[in-house]
Design an enzyme around this catalytic site. Structure first.
Site, PDB file in Angstrom:
ATOM      1  N   HIS A 115      38.630  35.210  59.281  1.00  0.00           N
ATOM      2  CA  HIS A 115      39.850  35.401  58.365  1.00  0.00           C
ATOM      3  C   HIS A 115      40.627  36.779  58.708  1.00  0.00           C
ATOM      4  O   HIS A 115      40.299  37.647  59.764  1.00  0.00           O
ATOM      5  CB  HIS A 115      39.175  35.721  57.038  1.00  0.00           C
ATOM      6  CG  HIS A 115      38.270  34.541  56.503  1.00  0.00           C
ATOM      7  ND1 HIS A 115      38.908  33.414  55.609  1.00  0.00           N
ATOM      8  CD2 HIS A 115      36.974  34.393  56.456  1.00  0.00           C
ATOM      9  CE1 HIS A 115      37.920  32.692  55.442  1.00  0.00           C
ATOM     10  NE2 HIS A 115      36.812  33.207  55.627  1.00  0.00           N
ATOM     11  N   GLY A 142      15.302  30.030  62.023  1.00  0.00           N
ATOM     12  CA  GLY A 142      15.773  29.951  60.881  1.00  0.00           C
ATOM     13  C   GLY A 142      16.570  31.142  60.385  1.00  0.00           C
ATOM     14  O   GLY A 142      16.380  32.216  60.971  1.00  0.00           O
ATOM     15  N   THR A 165      27.126  37.441  67.889  1.00  0.00           N
ATOM     16  CA  THR A 165      28.519  37.923  67.917  1.00  0.00           C
ATOM     17  C   THR A 165      29.172  37.721  69.192  1.00  0.00           C
ATOM     18  O   THR A 165      30.419  37.805  69.432  1.00  0.00           O
ATOM     19  CB  THR A 165      28.756  39.202  67.421  1.00  0.00           C
ATOM     20  OG1 THR A 165      27.820  40.005  68.344  1.00  0.00           O
ATOM     21  CG2 THR A 165      28.194  39.266  65.899  1.00  0.00           C
ATOM     22  N   ARG A 180      20.653  40.939  70.399  1.00  0.00           N
ATOM     23  CA  ARG A 180      20.682  41.440  71.754  1.00  0.00           C
ATOM     24  C   ARG A 180      19.501  40.797  72.506  1.00  0.00           C
ATOM     25  O   ARG A 180      18.540  40.517  71.958  1.00  0.00           O
ATOM     26  CB  ARG A 180      20.354  42.831  71.674  1.00  0.00           C
ATOM     27  CG  ARG A 180      21.546  43.729  71.052  1.00  0.00           C
ATOM     28  CD  ARG A 180      21.335  45.189  71.551  1.00  0.00           C
ATOM     29  NE  ARG A 180      22.537  45.935  71.021  1.00  0.00           N
ATOM     30  CZ  ARG A 180      23.560  45.991  70.364  1.00  0.00           C
ATOM     31  NH1 ARG A 180      24.134  44.786  69.913  1.00  0.00           N
ATOM     32  NH2 ARG A 180      24.406  47.051  70.134  1.00  0.00           N
ATOM     33  N   LYS A 183      13.197  40.443  76.546  1.00  0.00           N
ATOM     34  CA  LYS A 183      12.477  39.791  77.798  1.00  0.00           C
ATOM     35  C   LYS A 183      11.441  38.851  77.095  1.00  0.00           C
ATOM     36  O   LYS A 183      11.080  39.045  75.849  1.00  0.00           O
ATOM     37  CB  LYS A 183      11.509  40.700  78.471  1.00  0.00           C
ATOM     38  CG  LYS A 183      12.305  41.716  79.488  1.00  0.00           C
ATOM     39  CD  LYS A 183      11.202  42.289  80.207  1.00  0.00           C
ATOM     40  CE  LYS A 183      12.041  43.326  81.303  1.00  0.00           C
ATOM     41  NZ  LYS A 183      11.333  43.531  82.406  1.00  0.00           N
TER      42      LYS A 183
END
Length: 185
Positions: A115, A142, A165, A180, A183
């Site tokens: 938006h 989920g 993102t 992020r 490992k």
């Protein structure tokens, strides 16, 4: 570029979602989604007939559990063996391509629409559509949220509840908000 709001949406320009043609297309999708979500599971099979006809591509053996929601449907392309668990939402104002063998957990949300940043632009219904690409054999946990403009690589894992993102490379595991890399064990 001048043109219809649908054309602007398809070409990644700012468009207004408060448009009669786009509303008519969303109404068609709502009817197909309602049918899919209302059919008894044995009658519905992997996908309700209206939704199957609406999707851009439905690969062999792909399945969408009910309930499901999408904005338009025609921008969704599912590879072979893709599985979307119950409660998934895909706001497909741009293309959403999900590669073969990929699994989406319950309540995964994919949002292609961004938006306008100014209140007056939002009040006018201004949006821009950004595509999402998920590679083959990925696993989206989920309640993960995937924002528009993101690519998730082949074999990647997105942890439950993660907010993605930015792009995720092949065979990478991401968790958290914002997501992020961690490992893999």
């Amino acid at each position: 570029m001048a043109g219809s709001e649908r054309l602007k949406m398809a070409t990644g320009e700012w468009y207004t979602c408060l448009d009669a043609e786009l509303e008519a297309l969303r109404a068609i999708a709502r009817d197909a989604v309602f049918e899919h979500n209302s059919l008894p599971p044995r009658q519905r099979g992997n996908l309700g007939p209206g939704l199957k006809a609406l999707l851009g591509k439905m690969g062999e053996g792909a399945r969408i559990e009910a309930p499901f929601h999408c904005a338009y449907g025609f921008n969704i392309f599912l590879g072979d063996g893709v599985f979307l668990n119950a409660g998934c939402t895909i706001l497909d104002t741009a293309t959403v391509r999900i590669g073969s063998g990929t699994l989406l957990g319950p309540n995964v949300q994919i949002y292609c629409a961004e938006h306008h940043r100014e209140a007056t632009g939002r009040q006018a219904g201004l949006e821009i559509a950004r595509p999402v690409e998920i590679g083959a054999n990925a696993w989206i946990g989920g309640s993960a949220v995937i924002l528009g403009g993101v690519s998730i690589g082949e074999g990647a894992i997105v942890g439950a509840g993660a907010v993605v993102t930015r792009d995720v490379p092949d065979n990478t595991t991401v968790v958290g908000n914002p997501a992020r890399a961690i490992k893999r064990n």
